[in-house]
Design a protein around this motif. Structure first.
Motif: not given
Ligand SMILES: [Zn+2]
Length: 363
Positions: A86-87, A91-92, A100-101
């Motif tokens: 998820l991280r 970042r992307e 995102v979560q």
């Protein structure tokens, strides 16, 4: 989600308590102007239900309703089955990891309903039952992701069973396990039997017949014994048999392989493991939709996905088609474990408070 604005008509009232669902004859609604948004589609048609007076819009019927970043759903789907954490995704796209979560959870809920609406009510092929071993929160809290897979490689359903940490442990690890279990309780000793009973009873309806292959797990025959109103023929294969395509458990072995290959949370020695079992279940739902409706049965032959092979869909689906229409939980009639899973009510023993999904309109 792009739609043809002129030709599109709302198919039903999005209010689950609206009279229009019970009344005979066509449902009546009227157009009620537009509103503009910062993200596409920028101009959104509003409607009003003539039965219950609820206002809604074209966006109410899209899986991107109420999302600030509707553009994220499609790339997120691909990254979640392509082993991104998820991280890394955050970042992307320049987002916080909690965004995102939340979007992952929404995709998971959508995929749970999408699959539930399409899966055959009575499987017409032999099935393979298997427990995919993984963990939540830390290695002290393992669980089995139980999968029921057809010979066609179609994944009919899944659920989870908590387990006690087992295997070789150093004395310090044994002490820590004792301490954690004293504080948070230990998993039910019959958790696997209970979970398998739930899974099989959900996929194989009462009165139906089924052939199920599995390994020699002792909980499986105990679970089948509880389902006397189903005629289940159980065949076992030792887990020591070589895992070739000739092995009767091959459909499950292949599913395990693909699941571990594509999911960052199930990699060995990863730091992207699921912090909650619930998170792993949402991700599993996304993986199941990809496996059943998008992925070829054989990577080498590039043939049709399992759902096309079974005649459930006329052709391979794209992510765009999967995410075209919002699925409404009250139209799929979720019950029991599935309803709990949808609403994020699967607890994680180690955490005192687990956030559940209780939004009123965006449920
Ligand atoms: Zn209505």
């Amino acid at each position: 989600m792009p739609r043809a604005p002129r030709s599109w008509q709302p198919p039903f009232c999005p209010n689950p308590t609206c009279d229009s669902h019970a009344l005979p004859g066509p449902w009546r609604f009227k157009k009620k102007g537009f509103y503009t948004r910062l993200r596409g589609p920028r101009k959104v048609q509003r409607y009003n239900c003539r039965s219950c007076d609820r206002n809604f819009s074209t966006q109410t019927f899209s899986p991107t309703y109420w999302l600030k970043r509707p553009d994220l759903q499609k790339p997120l789907f691909w990254r979640l089955i392509s082993c991104s954490g998820l991280r890394q995704i955050a970042r992307e796209f320049g987002l916080s990891h909690s965004t995102v979560q939340r979007q992952t959870e929404r995709l998971g809920r959508h995929c749970l309903l999408f699959h539930e609406a399409l899966r055959p009510r009575v499987p017409a092929e032999p099935l393979v039952l298997d427990g995919f071993r993984t963990f939540e929160h830390s290695q002290y809290w393992p669980f089995d992701l139980n999968l029921l897979v057809g010979r066609s490689f179609y994944v009919y359903g899944f659920n989870a069973a908590e387990l006690r940490r087992s295997g070789t442990m150093r004395p310090a690890q044994q002490d820590k396990r004792e301490r954690l279990e004293a504080e948070h309780g230990r998993p039910h000793p019959r958790a696997t039997r209970r979970a398998v009973t739930e899974l099989v009873s959900r996929i194989i309806p009462a009165g139906a017949e089924a052939v199920i292959d599995s390994d020699e797990h002792t909980a499986y025959p105990e679970a089948f014994a509880q389902l006397r109103d189903r005629r289940i023929t159980h065949r076992t294969t030792s887990s020591k048999e070589s895992r070739t395509p000739r092995n009767p458990l091959f459909p499950a072995n292949l599913s395990d392989l693909l699941l571990r290959h594509g999911s960052a949370n199930h990699k060995r020695e990863t730091i992207a493991f699921s912090k909650r079992r619930q998170g792993a279940l949402y991700r599993a739902a996304i993986w199941v939709v990809w496996r059943n409706y998008m992925k070829s049965r054989s990577e080498n032959r590039r043939d049709d996905p399992p759902a096309v092979f079974l005649g459930l869909t006329p052709k391979r689906l794209s992510v765009r088609e999967i995410l075209r229409d919002r699925c409404f939980p009250w139209r799929v009639e979720l019950q029991g474990w599935l309803a709990d899973c949808y609403a994020a009510r699967i607890p994680t023993r180690r955490l005192a408070r687990c956030r559940t999904h209780e939004l009123r309109y965006a449920f």
